[in-house]
Design a protein around this motif. Structure first.
Motif, PDB file in Angstrom:
ATOM      1  N   ALA A   1       0.821  -1.206   0.000  1.00  0.00           N
ATOM      2  CA  ALA A   1       0.000   0.000   0.000  1.00  0.00           C
ATOM      3  C   ALA A   1       0.857   1.258   0.000  1.00  0.00           C
ATOM      4  CB  ALA A   1      -0.932  -0.008   1.211  1.00  0.00           C
ATOM      5  N   THR A   2       1.954   1.248   0.764  1.00  0.00           N
ATOM      6  CA  THR A   2       2.803   2.436   0.851  1.00  0.00           C
ATOM      7  C   THR A   2       3.545   2.691  -0.456  1.00  0.00           C
ATOM      8  OG1 THR A   2       3.090   2.080   3.222  1.00  0.00           O
ATOM      9  CG2 THR A   2       4.653   3.549   2.148  1.00  0.00           C
ATOM     10  N   ALA A   3       4.060   1.636  -1.070  1.00  0.00           N
ATOM     11  CA  ALA A   3       4.780   1.811  -2.335  1.00  0.00           C
ATOM     12  C   ALA A   3       3.859   2.366  -3.416  1.00  0.00           C
ATOM     13  CB  ALA A   3       5.381   0.485  -2.786  1.00  0.00           C
ATOM     14  N   LEU A   4       2.637   1.851  -3.468  1.00  0.00           N
ATOM     15  CA  LEU A   4       1.684   2.363  -4.447  1.00  0.00           C
ATOM     16  C   LEU A   4       1.320   3.814  -4.135  1.00  0.00           C
ATOM     17  CD1 LEU A   4      -0.149   1.900  -6.862  1.00  0.00           C
ATOM     18  CD2 LEU A   4      -1.891   1.000  -5.292  1.00  0.00           C
ATOM     19  N   GLY A   5       1.076   4.106  -2.854  1.00  0.00           N
ATOM     20  CA  GLY A   5       0.736   5.472  -2.479  1.00  0.00           C
ATOM     21  C   GLY A   5       1.879   6.438  -2.718  1.00  0.00           C
ATOM     22  N   ALA A   6       3.120   6.005  -2.423  1.00  0.00           N
ATOM     23  CA  ALA A   6       4.278   6.866  -2.660  1.00  0.00           C
ATOM     24  C   ALA A   6       4.472   7.127  -4.146  1.00  0.00           C
ATOM     25  CB  ALA A   6       5.534   6.225  -2.066  1.00  0.00           C
ATOM     26  N   HIS A   7       4.161   6.126  -4.973  1.00  0.00           N
ATOM     27  CA  HIS A   7       4.271   6.301  -6.422  1.00  0.00           C
ATOM     28  C   HIS A   7       3.234   7.300  -6.933  1.00  0.00           C
ATOM     29  CE1 HIS A   7       4.953   5.327 -10.616  1.00  0.00           C
ATOM     30  NE2 HIS A   7       3.675   5.022 -10.753  1.00  0.00           N
ATOM     31  N   LEU A   8       2.023   7.213  -6.405  1.00  0.00           N
ATOM     32  CA  LEU A   8       0.953   8.079  -6.888  1.00  0.00           C
ATOM     33  C   LEU A   8       0.996   9.473  -6.258  1.00  0.00           C
ATOM     34  CD1 LEU A   8      -1.993   5.501  -6.816  1.00  0.00           C
ATOM     35  CD2 LEU A   8      -0.662   6.247  -8.808  1.00  0.00           C
TER      36      LEU A   8
ATOM     37  N   LEU B   1       3.664  10.807  -3.933  1.00  0.00           N
ATOM     38  CA  LEU B   1       4.965  11.440  -3.744  1.00  0.00           C
ATOM     39  C   LEU B   1       5.856  11.341  -4.979  1.00  0.00           C
ATOM     40  CD1 LEU B   1       5.778  10.145  -0.138  1.00  0.00           C
ATOM     41  CD2 LEU B   1       4.566  12.230  -0.821  1.00  0.00           C
ATOM     42  N   ALA B   2       5.354  10.730  -6.052  1.00  0.00           N
ATOM     43  CA  ALA B   2       6.093  10.604  -7.313  1.00  0.00           C
ATOM     44  C   ALA B   2       7.387   9.822  -7.142  1.00  0.00           C
ATOM     45  CB  ALA B   2       6.391  11.985  -7.907  1.00  0.00           C
ATOM     46  N   GLU B   3       7.425   8.876  -6.190  1.00  0.00           N
ATOM     47  CA  GLU B   3       8.589   8.014  -6.055  1.00  0.00           C
ATOM     48  C   GLU B   3       8.541   6.948  -7.143  1.00  0.00           C
ATOM     49  OE1 GLU B   3       9.032   6.390  -2.189  1.00  0.00           O
ATOM     50  OE2 GLU B   3       9.308   8.331  -1.206  1.00  0.00           O
ATOM     51  N   ARG B   4       9.684   6.761  -7.813  1.00  0.00           N
ATOM     52  CA  ARG B   4       9.751   5.824  -8.925  1.00  0.00           C
ATOM     53  C   ARG B   4       9.739   4.387  -8.420  1.00  0.00           C
ATOM     54  NH1 ARG B   4      14.265   3.739 -11.870  1.00  0.00           N
ATOM     55  NH2 ARG B   4      13.686   3.095 -13.978  1.00  0.00           N
ATOM     56  N   LEU B   5       8.943   3.550  -9.054  1.00  0.00           N
ATOM     57  CA  LEU B   5       8.847   2.136  -8.712  1.00  0.00           C
ATOM     58  C   LEU B   5       9.476   1.332  -9.838  1.00  0.00           C
ATOM     59  CD1 LEU B   5       7.633   0.306  -6.478  1.00  0.00           C
ATOM     60  CD2 LEU B   5       5.618   0.056  -7.924  1.00  0.00           C
TER      61      LEU B   5
ATOM     62  N   LEU C   1      -3.869  -0.794   9.717  1.00  0.00           N
ATOM     63  CA  LEU C   1      -2.967  -0.743   8.563  1.00  0.00           C
ATOM     64  C   LEU C   1      -3.156   0.553   7.781  1.00  0.00           C
ATOM     65  CD1 LEU C   1      -1.019  -1.930   6.462  1.00  0.00           C
ATOM     66  CD2 LEU C   1      -2.967  -3.158   5.472  1.00  0.00           C
ATOM     67  N   ALA C   2      -4.411   0.945   7.553  1.00  0.00           N
ATOM     68  CA  ALA C   2      -4.690   2.181   6.819  1.00  0.00           C
ATOM     69  C   ALA C   2      -4.115   3.399   7.536  1.00  0.00           C
ATOM     70  CB  ALA C   2      -6.195   2.348   6.624  1.00  0.00           C
ATOM     71  N   GLY C   3      -4.220   3.419   8.865  1.00  0.00           N
ATOM     72  CA  GLY C   3      -3.665   4.541   9.618  1.00  0.00           C
ATOM     73  C   GLY C   3      -2.156   4.630   9.489  1.00  0.00           C
ATOM     74  N   LEU C   4      -1.476   3.492   9.543  1.00  0.00           N
ATOM     75  CA  LEU C   4      -0.018   3.491   9.441  1.00  0.00           C
ATOM     76  C   LEU C   4       0.443   3.921   8.051  1.00  0.00           C
ATOM     77  CD1 LEU C   4       2.707   2.869  10.727  1.00  0.00           C
ATOM     78  CD2 LEU C   4       2.421   0.487  10.035  1.00  0.00           C
ATOM     79  N   VAL C   5      -0.230   3.421   7.023  1.00  0.00           N
ATOM     80  CA  VAL C   5       0.165   3.752   5.647  1.00  0.00           C
ATOM     81  C   VAL C   5      -0.042   5.240   5.365  1.00  0.00           C
ATOM     82  CG1 VAL C   5      -0.399   3.390   3.217  1.00  0.00           C
ATOM     83  CG2 VAL C   5      -0.211   1.431   4.760  1.00  0.00           C
ATOM     84  N   THR C   6      -1.238   5.748   5.651  1.00  0.00           N
ATOM     85  CA  THR C   6      -1.506   7.163   5.377  1.00  0.00           C
ATOM     86  C   THR C   6      -0.642   8.076   6.249  1.00  0.00           C
ATOM     87  OG1 THR C   6      -3.380   7.070   6.921  1.00  0.00           O
ATOM     88  CG2 THR C   6      -3.859   6.771   4.586  1.00  0.00           C
ATOM     89  N   GLY C   7      -0.389   7.665   7.486  1.00  0.00           N
ATOM     90  CA  GLY C   7       0.475   8.464   8.346  1.00  0.00           C
ATOM     91  C   GLY C   7       1.901   8.522   7.844  1.00  0.00           C
ATOM     92  N   THR C   8       2.406   7.393   7.330  1.00  0.00           N
ATOM     93  CA  THR C   8       3.768   7.366   6.774  1.00  0.00           C
ATOM     94  C   THR C   8       3.894   8.292   5.577  1.00  0.00           C
ATOM     95  OG1 THR C   8       4.086   5.087   7.531  1.00  0.00           O
ATOM     96  CG2 THR C   8       5.531   5.865   5.767  1.00  0.00           C
ATOM     97  N   LEU C   9       2.931   8.237   4.669  1.00  0.00           N
ATOM     98  CA  LEU C   9       2.971   9.095   3.481  1.00  0.00           C
ATOM     99  C   LEU C   9       2.801  10.563   3.858  1.00  0.00           C
ATOM    100  CD1 LEU C   9       0.825   6.887   1.070  1.00  0.00           C
ATOM    101  CD2 LEU C   9       3.311   7.183   1.052  1.00  0.00           C
TER     102      LEU C   9
ATOM    103  N   GLN D   1      13.519   6.768   0.747  1.00  0.00           N
ATOM    104  CA  GLN D   1      12.188   6.744   0.186  1.00  0.00           C
ATOM    105  C   GLN D   1      11.211   6.092   1.163  1.00  0.00           C
ATOM    106  OE1 GLN D   1      12.586   4.670  -3.542  1.00  0.00           O
ATOM    107  NE2 GLN D   1      12.819   6.581  -4.662  1.00  0.00           N
ATOM    108  N   ALA D   2       9.984   6.579   1.146  1.00  0.00           N
ATOM    109  CA  ALA D   2       8.960   5.999   2.015  1.00  0.00           C
ATOM    110  C   ALA D   2       8.727   4.530   1.668  1.00  0.00           C
ATOM    111  CB  ALA D   2       7.660   6.787   1.893  1.00  0.00           C
ATOM    112  N   GLY D   3       8.779   4.195   0.380  1.00  0.00           N
ATOM    113  CA  GLY D   3       8.580   2.814  -0.022  1.00  0.00           C
ATOM    114  C   GLY D   3       9.688   1.906   0.473  1.00  0.00           C
ATOM    115  N   ALA D   4      10.945   2.403   0.488  1.00  0.00           N
ATOM    116  CA  ALA D   4      12.066   1.599   0.975  1.00  0.00           C
ATOM    117  C   ALA D   4      11.919   1.313   2.464  1.00  0.00           C
ATOM    118  CB  ALA D   4      13.382   2.326   0.697  1.00  0.00           C
ATOM    119  N   VAL D   5      11.478   2.303   3.234  1.00  0.00           N
ATOM    120  CA  VAL D   5      11.248   2.095   4.662  1.00  0.00           C
ATOM    121  C   VAL D   5      10.116   1.097   4.874  1.00  0.00           C
ATOM    122  CG1 VAL D   5      10.574   3.203   6.823  1.00  0.00           C
ATOM    123  CG2 VAL D   5      12.129   4.378   5.253  1.00  0.00           C
TER     124      VAL D   5
END
Length: 283
Positions: free
Chosen positions: A97-104, A106-110, A149-157, A228-232
């Motif tokens: 979820a975080t990798a997808l959210g960071a891509h959409l 935060l524009a982090e490249r996947l 899970l949703a709280g952790l993902v959105t909070g991280t982003l 990157q947020a996705g790497a973490v």
């Protein structure tokens, strides 16, 4: 590795504390102790404070998402019968979820390798879930875990997007103070009974406040700031396995061969992507 060990220990400590206090009461104690320590450190060390009202609001939002929503969901799920290992596995789906959210967002490249690594980690988590009994938990428990899970993902982003430059002392202190007030209101509303002040509750609360809320989250914020947020988030694939090992050692929870295979698959996927990321950074 230190982050993984500290974060994983929180599931066992929470399991030990919940028989003595409701989930919101436990969180109020956890966040309250952490807030007092962090705010005292910020004052004594003359840490910088947010200069704008918007910065204060951003910190409060991160606290409500990453602390209140996340842990309220997880602790409620455990209280409603979800085994500790399964709770960790639900949170272990964070990388996808975080990798997808960071891509959409935060524009982090996947990269293709990262994509395969995410799928490999998810496959490992699926093996563990398939190899462990559900423990008789009903849909409410699983729903609460997914809310956590949703709280952790959105909070991280949100942390990466709006609070990456915060001072760890004052910023974390503000987040914990806001979170403590929020769950205290929920505890007074939903949990009128006082906690059972046993030695186990006191010890687990101190561990959760000092080791998890301060130690683990400080490490997480530092890693989010530097990478990157996705790497973490990919590190969370390793937490279910470590949590299960701790649960076996402390709580006597059993591990199946299929579960061990799933942990190995997840760990291998994370190691492959992390090794390639370091090689890319070095070049």
């Amino acid at each position: 590795m230190l982050f993984i060990l500290l974060w994983s220990s929180g599931y066992v400590a929470g399991k030990l504390a919940l028989p003595h206090a409701g989930p919101f009461s436990l969180l109020a104690l956890r966040f309250g102790v952490a807030a007092l320590v962090l705010l005292a450190v910020a004052v004594l060390t003359r840490a910088p404070w947010p200069r704008t009202a918007r910065a204060w609001v951003h910190l409060a939002v991160v606290g409500l998402l990453m602390q209140v929503l996340h842990f309220s969901g997880v602790y409620s799920a455990i209280q409603w019968g979800l085994p500790t290992g399964i709770a960790a596995l639900l949170i272990g789906m964070m990388p996808l979820a975080t990798a997808l959210g960071a891509h959409l967002w935060l524009a982090e490249r996947l990269t293709p390798l990262q994509g395969w690594g995410l799928l490999g980690g998810a496959a490992g988590v699926a093996l563990v879930i398939a190899g462990r009994p559900m423990g008789g938990a009903d849909w409410q428990a699983y729903g609460a875990g997914l809310i956590g899970l949703a709280g952790l993902v959105t909070g991280t982003l949100y942390q990466k997007r709006f609070c990456a430059g915060m001072d760890l002392r004052s910023g974390s202190g503000i987040q914990m103070a806001v979170s403590a007030l929020a769950v205290l209101g929920l505890a007074l509303w939903r949990e009128p009974a006082l906690p059972d002040w046993s030695l186990e509750l006191v010890g687990a609360t101190l561990w959760l406040a000092l080791v998890n809320s301060i130690g683990a989250f400080s490490l997480m914020f530092v890693m989010i700031r530097r990478g990157q947020a996705g790497a973490v988030a990919r590190l969370f694939y390793l937490i279910p396995g470590v949590s299960a090992l701790m649960g076996y050692a402390v709580l006597g929870e059993r591990l199946s061969g299929q579960a061990l295979l799933g942990f190995a698959v997840s760990a291998g996927a994370v190691a492959l992507v992390a090794m390639r990321d370091r090689q890319t950074t070095a070049r």
